[in-house]
Design an enzyme around this catalytic site. Structure first.
Site, PDB file in Angstrom:
ATOM      1  CD  GLU A  26      -3.159  -0.350   0.065  1.00  0.00           C
ATOM      2  OE1 GLU A  26      -3.095   0.201  -1.086  1.00  0.00           O
ATOM      3  OE2 GLU A  26      -3.533  -1.391   0.379  1.00  0.00           O
ATOM      4  CG  HIS A  27      -0.068   4.829   0.761  1.00  0.00           C
ATOM      5  ND1 HIS A  27      -0.722   6.096   0.104  1.00  0.00           N
ATOM      6  CD2 HIS A  27      -0.995   4.186   1.397  1.00  0.00           C
ATOM      7  CE1 HIS A  27      -1.554   6.233   0.660  1.00  0.00           C
ATOM      8  NE2 HIS A  27      -2.170   5.392   1.274  1.00  0.00           N
ATOM      9  CB  THR A  28       4.573   0.453  -2.608  1.00  0.00           C
ATOM     10  OG1 THR A  28       3.450  -0.194  -2.989  1.00  0.00           O
ATOM     11  CG2 THR A  28       4.809   0.104  -0.978  1.00  0.00           C
ATOM     12  N   GLY A 113     -16.403   5.071  -3.142  1.00  0.00           N
ATOM     13  CA  GLY A 113     -15.787   5.583  -1.842  1.00  0.00           C
ATOM     14  C   GLY A 113     -15.317   4.475  -0.854  1.00  0.00           C
ATOM     15  CB  SER A 118     -15.868   2.744  -7.462  1.00  0.00           C
ATOM     16  OG  SER A 118     -15.790   4.050  -6.785  1.00  0.00           O
ATOM     17  CB  SER A 119     -12.449   6.472  -9.670  1.00  0.00           C
ATOM     18  OG  SER A 119     -11.030   5.951  -8.958  1.00  0.00           O
ATOM     19  CD  GLU A 151      -8.227   8.743 -10.874  1.00  0.00           C
ATOM     20  OE1 GLU A 151      -8.334   9.878 -10.084  1.00  0.00           O
ATOM     21  OE2 GLU A 151      -9.027   7.745 -10.782  1.00  0.00           O
ATOM     22  CG  ASP A 163      -6.347   1.750  -7.652  1.00  0.00           C
ATOM     23  OD1 ASP A 163      -5.942   0.889  -6.905  1.00  0.00           O
ATOM     24  OD2 ASP A 163      -6.954   2.648  -6.940  1.00  0.00           O
ATOM     25  CE1 TYR A 212      -3.177   7.680  -2.645  1.00  0.00           C
ATOM     26  CE2 TYR A 212      -2.320   9.393  -3.901  1.00  0.00           C
ATOM     27  CZ  TYR A 212      -2.388   8.062  -3.694  1.00  0.00           C
ATOM     28  OH  TYR A 212      -2.097   7.036  -4.730  1.00  0.00           O
TER      29      TYR A 212
END
Length: 377
Positions: A26-28, A113, A118-119, A151, A163, A212
């Site tokens: 995560e966040h990598t 969310g 979902s985006s 994005e 994603d 973020y």
């Protein structure tokens, strides 16, 4: 899709793309690191038809309503839900794809969310449909890079590639170890006798308005101080040289470096069918996200703690951008029926909220739909 038929008749194209849950890593992704997501059994479906030349492009969402864009030169409002849809069309036109005006309807069962992407599912499904309509070839990696541009350039969210890449390129029955520098995807099967549980805390956040971007900026400052292209290239012992005034950046970097190590170790554990080792790495990931990266939250911490002590849980952590949304757990398949009500009852007792808990096997990435409910493998 009944809504499309009622408004415009039979669509020219039907496409779908799944949401995702990230098992570890995560966040990598925006640090050129490693991630380990899987597509989930929730989809966004786009029905698309050509419109007459000179007509506006129009989209109807079963959730959000209707929006239209009269001209490709018309600015796209970044904060509007339709920015994801119009952004894909706008960038494809900028690449010289001959699309023209269109009409589309959108249906989804990906929770909005909830940190289940979902985006990206919407962007990838839209890109798949528009490319099909234009007679253009489909490439999962190129599409993911396009959706990441949406994005960054249209929505204003400085996200990584994970994603859209897993939504576009997932292999049914497999999670994927992704190298976010090379964009190589290495499919892996879950350990035998396990299932993934997605645990929705029923809390929500807006990543664009969250911390973020601050986390990403801190990582970039740490990388500059360490003289590396990205934190993927940094070594843990190098952090000891960072000065006291960069204490926050040191913690952020420590999470990224150790999370990359955990993600690679998780791939090894999965190859060995070692569910216990994989679960322990998930637990360590949550602690690092909570303490060093500081992107967990009260509801997420409560959910993870409850999962840890519920029947059959092998490992659990928050998933996605953080602050709210979902956690993920690796659960023994033969205990899953007991795990779900135990989590829901205990979470309701501590939070007053009715959590949704779903079991999911790894789903396939985006595809064209030949008819409703059927798509190629």
């Amino acid at each position: 899709m009944a809504l499309h038929r009622e408004r415009w008749g039979v669509p020219d194209v039907l496409s779908r793309a799944p949401g995702r849950v990230n098992l570890i890593g995560e966040h990598t992704d925006y640090n050129d690191g490693f991630v380990f997501p899987m597509a989930i059994e929730f989809d966004t479906v786009v029905a698309l038809s050509r419109a007459k030349s000179g007509s506006p492009s129009t989209v109807i969402s079963e959730i959000f309503g209707e929006a239209r864009r009269d001209d490709e030169r018309e600015p796209i409002t970044a904060t509007h839900w339709a920015a994801y849809v119009f952004g894909v069309s706008h960038l494809l036109n900028g690449l010289g794809k001959s699309i023209g005006p269109w009409r589309c309807t959108i249906a989804t069962d990906v929770p909005i969310g909830a940190s289940l992407s979902s985006s990206a599912a919407l962007e990838v499904a839209m890109a798949r449909a528009l490319l099909q309509l234009a007679g253009e070839s489909w490439d999962a990696t190129a599409t993911a890079e396009l959706c990441q541009r949406v994005e960054h350039e249209v929505v204003g969210m400085p996200c990584g590639i994970m994603d859209p890449l897993i939504s576009a390129g997932a292999v049914r029955g497999h999670a994927s170890l992704i190298d976010c520098r090379s964009l190589e995807m290495l499919p892996r099967r879950l350990p035998d006798g396990t299932v993934i549980a997605i645990l929705d805390t029923m809390t929500r956040r807006e990543l664009v308005d969250s911390a973020y971007a601050d986390r990403r900026a801190a990582c970039e400052r740490a990388a500059r101080w360490l003289s590396v292209a990205a934190l993927r290239d940094a070594e843990l012992d190098e952090l000891e040289r960072m000065p006291a005034e960069l204490a926050v950046e040191r913690r952020r970097a420590r999470h990224v470096i150790t999370e990359n190590e955990r993600t690679l170790a998780a791939a090894t554990a999965m190859d060995a069918g070692d569910a216990a080792a994989f679960g322990a790495l998930m637990n360590a990931s949550h602690a690092s996200l909570r303490d060093d990266y500081e992107v967990s939250g009260q509801a997420l911490d409560a959910m993870v703690q409850i999962a840890h002590s519920s029947p059959g849980c092998i490992g659990a952590r928050m998933t996605g951008g953080g602050f709210a949304g979902c956690a993920v757990a690796l659960v023994a398949a033969d205990a899953a029926d007991d795990f779900i009500p135990a989590v829901q009852e205990r979470y309701r007792a501590v939070s007053g909220l009715n959590a949704s808990v779903w079991l999911s096997q790894p789903a396939a990435g985006a595809s064209h739909i030949d008819s409703i409910g059927q798509h190629p493998e």
